[in-house]
Design a protein around this motif. Structure first.
Motif, PDB file in Angstrom:
ATOM      1  N   SER A  64     -58.399 -13.471 -17.223  1.00 14.32           N
ATOM      2  CA  SER A  64     -58.863 -15.084 -16.629  1.00 14.32           C
ATOM      3  C   SER A  64     -59.130 -15.222 -14.421  1.00 14.32           C
ATOM      4  CB  SER A  64     -58.193 -15.981 -16.478  1.00 14.32           C
ATOM      5  OG  SER A  64     -58.782 -17.292 -16.108  1.00 14.32           O
ATOM      6  N   ALA A  65     -60.116 -15.215 -14.281  1.00 10.86           N
ATOM      7  CA  ALA A  65     -60.438 -15.634 -12.839  1.00 10.86           C
ATOM      8  C   ALA A  65     -59.630 -16.648 -12.057  1.00 10.86           C
ATOM      9  CB  ALA A  65     -62.735 -15.743 -12.610  1.00 10.86           C
ATOM     10  N   PHE A  66     -59.139 -17.794 -13.490  1.00  8.43           N
ATOM     11  CA  PHE A  66     -58.062 -18.691 -12.348  1.00  8.43           C
ATOM     12  C   PHE A  66     -56.471 -18.011 -13.149  1.00  8.43           C
ATOM     13  CE2 PHE A  66     -62.203 -20.423 -12.072  1.00  8.43           C
ATOM     14  CZ  PHE A  66     -62.152 -21.957 -11.014  1.00  8.43           C
ATOM     15  N   PRO A  67     -55.335 -19.190 -11.726  1.00  9.23           N
ATOM     16  CA  PRO A  67     -54.534 -18.863 -12.234  1.00  9.23           C
ATOM     17  C   PRO A  67     -53.639 -19.659 -13.208  1.00  9.23           C
ATOM     18  CG  PRO A  67     -54.768 -19.973 -10.029  1.00  9.23           C
ATOM     19  CD  PRO A  67     -55.941 -19.931 -10.504  1.00  9.23           C
ATOM     20  N   ARG A  68     -52.737 -19.668 -13.741  1.00 10.97           N
ATOM     21  CA  ARG A  68     -52.649 -20.191 -15.170  1.00 10.97           C
ATOM     22  C   ARG A  68     -51.785 -21.902 -14.686  1.00 10.97           C
ATOM     23  NH1 ARG A  68     -48.305 -17.346 -19.453  1.00 10.97           N
ATOM     24  NH2 ARG A  68     -46.923 -19.750 -19.040  1.00 10.97           N
ATOM     25  N   GLU A  69     -51.762 -22.133 -13.722  1.00  9.32           N
ATOM     26  CA  GLU A  69     -51.435 -23.157 -13.239  1.00  9.32           C
ATOM     27  C   GLU A  69     -52.234 -24.423 -13.685  1.00  9.32           C
ATOM     28  OE1 GLU A  69     -50.845 -20.903 -11.357  1.00  9.32           O
ATOM     29  OE2 GLU A  69     -51.229 -21.708  -8.753  1.00  9.32           O
ATOM     30  N   VAL A  70     -53.734 -23.901 -13.368  1.00 10.76           N
ATOM     31  CA  VAL A  70     -54.829 -24.559 -13.601  1.00 10.76           C
ATOM     32  C   VAL A  70     -55.201 -25.324 -15.055  1.00 10.76           C
ATOM     33  CG1 VAL A  70     -57.134 -24.543 -13.815  1.00 10.76           C
ATOM     34  CG2 VAL A  70     -55.822 -23.084 -12.154  1.00 10.76           C
ATOM     35  N   GLN A  73     -53.010 -28.354 -13.572  1.00 18.42           N
ATOM     36  CA  GLN A  73     -53.748 -29.375 -12.759  1.00 18.42           C
ATOM     37  C   GLN A  73     -54.829 -29.796 -13.497  1.00 18.42           C
ATOM     38  OE1 GLN A  73     -54.003 -26.191 -10.285  1.00 18.42           O
ATOM     39  NE2 GLN A  73     -52.643 -26.675  -9.275  1.00 18.42           N
ATOM     40  N   MET A  74     -55.438 -29.596 -14.259  1.00 16.05           N
ATOM     41  CA  MET A  74     -56.689 -30.020 -15.538  1.00 16.05           C
ATOM     42  C   MET A  74     -56.294 -30.811 -16.402  1.00 16.05           C
ATOM     43  SD  MET A  74     -59.330 -29.066 -14.178  1.00 16.05           S
ATOM     44  CE  MET A  74     -60.503 -29.576 -15.481  1.00 16.05           C
ATOM     45  N   THR A 193     -64.371 -17.419 -17.518  1.00 17.09           N
ATOM     46  CA  THR A 193     -64.243 -18.534 -16.025  1.00 17.09           C
ATOM     47  C   THR A 193     -65.793 -18.115 -15.166  1.00 17.09           C
ATOM     48  OG1 THR A 193     -62.161 -18.193 -15.771  1.00 17.09           O
ATOM     49  CG2 THR A 193     -62.732 -19.924 -16.361  1.00 17.09           C
ATOM     50  N   ASP A 199     -62.950  -6.149 -14.095  1.00 19.63           N
ATOM     51  CA  ASP A 199     -61.843  -7.336 -14.767  1.00 19.63           C
ATOM     52  C   ASP A 199     -62.713  -7.097 -16.266  1.00 19.63           C
ATOM     53  OD1 ASP A 199     -60.572  -7.578 -12.500  1.00 19.63           O
ATOM     54  OD2 ASP A 199     -62.183  -8.888 -11.678  1.00 19.63           O
TER      55      ASP A 199
ATOM     56  N   PRO B  19     -65.705 -23.945 -13.365  1.00 16.09           N
ATOM     57  CA  PRO B  19     -65.538 -21.944 -12.648  1.00 16.09           C
ATOM     58  C   PRO B  19     -67.105 -23.276 -12.088  1.00 16.09           C
ATOM     59  CG  PRO B  19     -64.429 -22.833 -15.031  1.00 16.09           C
ATOM     60  CD  PRO B  19     -64.408 -23.766 -14.395  1.00 16.09           C
ATOM     61  N   ALA B 334     -58.861 -33.442  -6.431  1.00 14.51           N
ATOM     62  CA  ALA B 334     -58.482 -33.094  -7.705  1.00 14.51           C
ATOM     63  C   ALA B 334     -57.363 -32.267  -7.967  1.00 14.51           C
ATOM     64  CB  ALA B 334     -58.521 -32.748  -8.872  1.00 14.51           C
ATOM     65  N   GLY B 335     -57.141 -31.879  -6.049  1.00 11.10           N
ATOM     66  CA  GLY B 335     -55.694 -30.767  -6.800  1.00 11.10           C
ATOM     67  C   GLY B 335     -55.830 -29.859  -7.733  1.00 11.10           C
ATOM     68  N   VAL B 336     -56.600 -29.044  -7.847  1.00  5.16           N
ATOM     69  CA  VAL B 336     -56.670 -27.595  -8.517  1.00  5.16           C
ATOM     70  C   VAL B 336     -56.672 -26.153  -7.781  1.00  5.16           C
ATOM     71  CG1 VAL B 336     -58.201 -26.754 -10.999  1.00  5.16           C
ATOM     72  CG2 VAL B 336     -57.321 -29.266 -10.436  1.00  5.16           C
ATOM     73  N   SER B 337     -56.150 -25.760  -8.101  1.00  4.77           N
ATOM     74  CA  SER B 337     -56.382 -24.191  -7.286  1.00  4.77           C
ATOM     75  C   SER B 337     -58.125 -23.561  -7.884  1.00  4.77           C
ATOM     76  CB  SER B 337     -54.821 -22.831  -8.282  1.00  4.77           C
ATOM     77  OG  SER B 337     -54.324 -23.601  -8.196  1.00  4.77           O
ATOM     78  N   ARG B 338     -58.565 -22.753  -6.774  1.00  3.19           N
ATOM     79  CA  ARG B 338     -59.648 -21.872  -7.066  1.00  3.19           C
ATOM     80  C   ARG B 338     -58.832 -20.406  -7.770  1.00  3.19           C
ATOM     81  NH1 ARG B 338     -63.966 -23.755  -4.415  1.00  3.19           N
ATOM     82  NH2 ARG B 338     -63.921 -25.567  -2.240  1.00  3.19           N
ATOM     83  N   ASN B 339     -60.403 -20.219  -8.035  1.00  6.64           N
ATOM     84  CA  ASN B 339     -60.387 -19.251  -8.478  1.00  6.64           C
ATOM     85  C   ASN B 339     -60.396 -18.558  -6.797  1.00  6.64           C
ATOM     86  OD1 ASN B 339     -63.338 -20.133  -7.159  1.00  6.64           O
ATOM     87  ND2 ASN B 339     -63.834 -17.752  -8.981  1.00  6.64           N
ATOM     88  N   THR B 340     -59.408 -17.051  -6.989  1.00  4.61           N
ATOM     89  CA  THR B 340     -60.037 -15.754  -5.987  1.00  4.61           C
ATOM     90  C   THR B 340     -60.377 -14.249  -6.754  1.00  4.61           C
ATOM     91  OG1 THR B 340     -57.895 -15.244  -6.788  1.00  4.61           O
ATOM     92  CG2 THR B 340     -57.736 -17.021  -4.878  1.00  4.61           C
ATOM     93  N   PRO B 344     -58.264 -11.865  -9.797  1.00  6.82           N
ATOM     94  CA  PRO B 344     -57.557 -12.686 -10.624  1.00  6.82           C
ATOM     95  C   PRO B 344     -56.268 -12.223 -11.315  1.00  6.82           C
ATOM     96  CG  PRO B 344     -58.890 -10.385 -12.190  1.00  6.82           C
ATOM     97  CD  PRO B 344     -58.952 -10.837 -10.421  1.00  6.82           C
ATOM     98  N   ALA B 345     -56.104 -13.948 -11.555  1.00  5.65           N
ATOM     99  CA  ALA B 345     -54.143 -13.918 -11.448  1.00  5.65           C
ATOM    100  C   ALA B 345     -54.095 -12.831 -12.753  1.00  5.65           C
ATOM    101  CB  ALA B 345     -53.845 -15.250 -11.820  1.00  5.65           C
TER     102      ALA B 345
END
Lengths: 345, 345
Positions: A64-70, A73-74, A193, A199, B19, B334-340, B344-345
């Motif tokens: 995934s392009a996003f880290p798991r903690e999202v 957070q969502m 995402t 990737d 996303p 919202a305090g949500v982490s962005r993708n990098t 990817p994580a």
């Protein structure tokens, strides 16, 4: 019985004061609602979107392009009301019920108070290295969904929609599609995402590996769910089965929800009669899922978000179809002249 | 100015906690609304569908499956609230304003009280034998639409939709499409309310004849409207122009409304920026109209009814897009982490 209701509904709809069939897909939907509710006055007024959240061990493979903690957070964002599903369900006049099916963290009490806590486990295990969950956990996630549908039906909910939140969950959804249909990992895998290039190639390899390592039995949907699924996907499958049992129509969201719908269909083929495909997702494999389900999506807006957003957007069309059969006048009642086929004026 | 608002809107939308781009066409629509309203908080809460009615002398040539008196009967049905547009506008939270632009009969006072009476004439003349109306009548029908849009904007209406009622009016709509684009009568002609076989061949011949007899000037939209148009089509074109002038977004319904939109675009190309295509109609020539307008329809539900029904169904999507830009939280809020990207994580 269902066929009788379909015929009665169609007979009524054919008498509405419009050129025959000119309301297109809305008439098919009205017929389906009449059959599901066994009524020529089907109501879908009371609406709930059930958004199921869960984490996935396979995120450790970089899918995934996003880290798991999202995911966590969502869930907090859903509770705060600032996410897309809150806004779109609001426009649809629907309540959002968030369910923790397997977020990989303990939730704050302030959040727990506002959601359903049905955590099966703290995220699934990495399906590229072995089964995502035990068979018992798969059954538990299905039963949880069935139970939630029953509870909501008991509260008078007349239209359900499915939704999901879970970083990494296009990966198990693709694997479920491959396992059930026999399609290759490459065919069923999309960008999720937003993974591209190397990737995306890695994601395809991970799905391929998960299928090889686990060898899920395509004839046994519980085995498929256990080996390459997710807790929220099992919950969605159960929700659909419960909706069908209680004769509540259920709007299926995009790629992840449709993976749940595939499992529901495998378990109980008649459940498809209660499903409404909300939209066609941008996620490339979704078209194969819709084909397998035999469903035609109501919307095609290039969405690829999940949460239940496509289903929420489609709820208004379902309401519209219900009101067409409830409220429109026939030629006779409206005093409108019919056409005379073969002899135009 | 408009470009600046588009850029500001896109910058905000790019920061929403989703996303990138995952709300698809809804984001494009939100951007358009922000540009039209020159605000990052565009409101489309107050909604009106304007359904314009008119009759057509060309019905004497047997181009429709329904008799001409149905126009009048349907106006009565709109007032009684039993038609599709009443039901669908109700679901959308929109008022329906019916306008008599040229019904070929005197309306009862009980009906007149509940509609706008702007009758240009008792139906158009037969365009297969000469101009459908005078140039003065064409200008009058356009001005009437402009004036109605101004009045509604003054009342605070924030979102308009177009609609039509007029037995036989796919015939002038096809002729307008042919006149403006140079396409052949066969290419632009469809089944309307349900003509097939020999009747369809006859309809194509009638349209061909109307174009030959009148030779409308493709560079002069008022000439096209006068020679092969209709009073309600001119009214719709005017409504769109007035909406654009007052910066009110306008949802364009199907085939007949899009014929009006083609005239509006010819008269004022920038008016297209204010148009939203509600749906793609089953009427075969509609795709050429959408191409010419450069608009992508929100819905594709195999509708072919008119009245404004497709536009009314789409209004909920426009409301949804407005609320997305108004209410959704950004990653930061919202305090949500962005993708990098790229990692990817």
């Amino acid at each position: 019985v269902r066929r009788k209701w379909r015929e009665r509904a169609r007979e009524h709809l054919d008498n509405l004061a419009i050129p025959p069939g000119s309301l297109g897909d809305l008439l098919d939907l009205a017929e389906q609602l009449a059959a599901v509710k066994q009524s020529l006055k089907p109501s879908v007024r009371k609406k709930t979107v059930v958004t199921m959240a869960g984490d996935h061990g396979v995120t450790g493979e970089g899918v995934s392009a996003f880290p798991r903690e999202v995911t966590l957070q969502m869930v907090a964002n859903f509770v705060a009301g600032g996410a897309a599903i809150n806004v779109l369900a609001g426009v649809a006049g629907a309540r959002v019920l968030v369910v923790d099916m397997g977020v990989a963290a303990d939730l704050d009490n302030s959040i727990k108070e506002k959601i359903l806590s049905c955590k099966v486990d703290y995220g699934t295990r990495n399906m590229a290295a072995g089964p995502a969950m035990t068979r018992e956990q798969a059954v538990q996630s299905l039963e949880t969904g069935i139970e939630i549908a029953g509870r909501l039906a008991g509260e008078g909910v007349e239209l359900l929609a499915t939704g999901d939140m879970g970083i990494g969950n296009t990966t198990p959804s693709s694997a479920i599609l491959a396992a059930i249909t026999g399609r290759s990992a490459r065919e069923v895998t999309g960008r999720g995402t937003g993974v591209t290039g190397d990737d995306l190639e890695n994601k395809i390899r991970v799905i391929q590996k998960a299928l090889e390592v686990n060898n899920p039995d395509p004839k046994d949907p519980v085995d498929v769910l256990a080996k390459v699924g997710g807790f929220e996907i099992g919950g969605i499958a159960g929700l659909i089965l419960g909706a069908a049992y209680h004769r509540v129509p259920v709007v299926v969201d995009g790629f992840i929800s449709s993976a749940g719908a595939l499992l529901a269909k495998s378990l109980a083929p008649a459940s498809v009669d209660y499903m409404i495909a909300g939209h066609r997702s941008m996620e490339s494999g979704h078209r194969y899922m819709l084909e397998e389900l035999g469903l035609k999506p109501l919307l095609n807006l290039n969405l690829r978000l999940g949460e239940g957003t496509g289903a929420a957007l489609a709820m208004n069309l379902v309401e519209s179809a219900a009101q067409v059969i409830n409220k429109m006048l026939t030629f006779e009642d409206a005093g409108v002249s019919r056409n005379t086929p073969g002899a135009p004026a």
